[in-house]
Enzyme design. Sequence first.
Site, PDB file in Angstrom:
ATOM      1  N   SER A 131      77.954  27.721  50.080  1.00 22.61           N
ATOM      2  CA  SER A 131      79.671  26.559  49.340  1.00 22.61           C
ATOM      3  C   SER A 131      80.986  27.460  49.685  1.00 22.61           C
ATOM      4  O   SER A 131      80.834  28.223  50.983  1.00 22.61           O
ATOM      5  CB  SER A 131      79.703  28.042  48.128  1.00 22.61           C
ATOM      6  N   TYR A 144      80.258  36.557  43.953  1.00 21.65           N
ATOM      7  CA  TYR A 144      79.419  35.175  44.830  1.00 21.65           C
ATOM      8  C   TYR A 144      80.404  34.476  46.002  1.00 21.65           C
ATOM      9  O   TYR A 144      78.633  34.247  46.800  1.00 21.65           O
ATOM     10  CB  TYR A 144      80.364  34.092  43.541  1.00 21.65           C
TER      11      TYR A 144
END
Length: 269
Positions: A131, A144
């Site tokens: 990501s 995350y």
Amino acid sequence: MDRKVVLITGGSSGIGKSIGTYLTSKGFKVYGTTRNPKKYPDFDAFELLQLDVRLPESIQKTVSEIIFKEGKLDVLVNNAGVGITGPIEETPHEEILNVFDINFHGPVHVMKAVLPQMRKQGGGKVINITSIAGYMGLPYRGYYSAAKGALGILTEALNMEVKDFGISISNLAPGDFATNIAAGRYHAPVTEDSAYQKPYQKTLDLINEHVDSAGDPIQVAEKVYAIIQKRNPKIHYPVGEFTQRLSLFLKKILPDKLYEKLLLNHYKL
């Protein structure tokens, strides 16, 4: 010429399904995975197998099944993942362990299962879907960012270790795309007695707004296809809207405090 065999974890929906459908249209033999294929009785985009990235025995069983049927495994796309939001201080530890188990340890388990076959056949490609959030610490998405960032760093190290075997390891980092990841994301509860209640709620609202207006995951699928076609892929490939990719460039050139100020302004914190 033999068609390439591709394994995509987390292939039942979202980015994984988009990648698998696109590669199938290009003539690849695609195997996708999901924890429970019975939840998708009408799935016919490509073959869907059972695999839980948290369980090494589940991974080994599925990888062995593919190799037995096909005699090879050319490409692994480590896509299975889960989202998580919450204040660092207030996120339950079991949820922290879960996100690292799925987003970091899971891809490691799968790579360990496929690398012996790739060495045996003299080559292969691994594409780890991380990501853009993995390149920076984002407020209320810290765990995350940390899990995806750890996988990105591991990609750099492993690429050096396996290059002599004709294997490449790449990190493909998407920005925001229109998928169902928000539905499965763990949200630490927003509580009225929390010191973080107002800024956390504001951040959640902004995250959801971005997901609602996000781009088509076909862009990620096209980038995966382009990486597979390259003889010597790069290690890092960001994909997303211009401002998200620009944020990576700015992080490289701006002083830390100035970059932090840009993030705080973006999240209105």
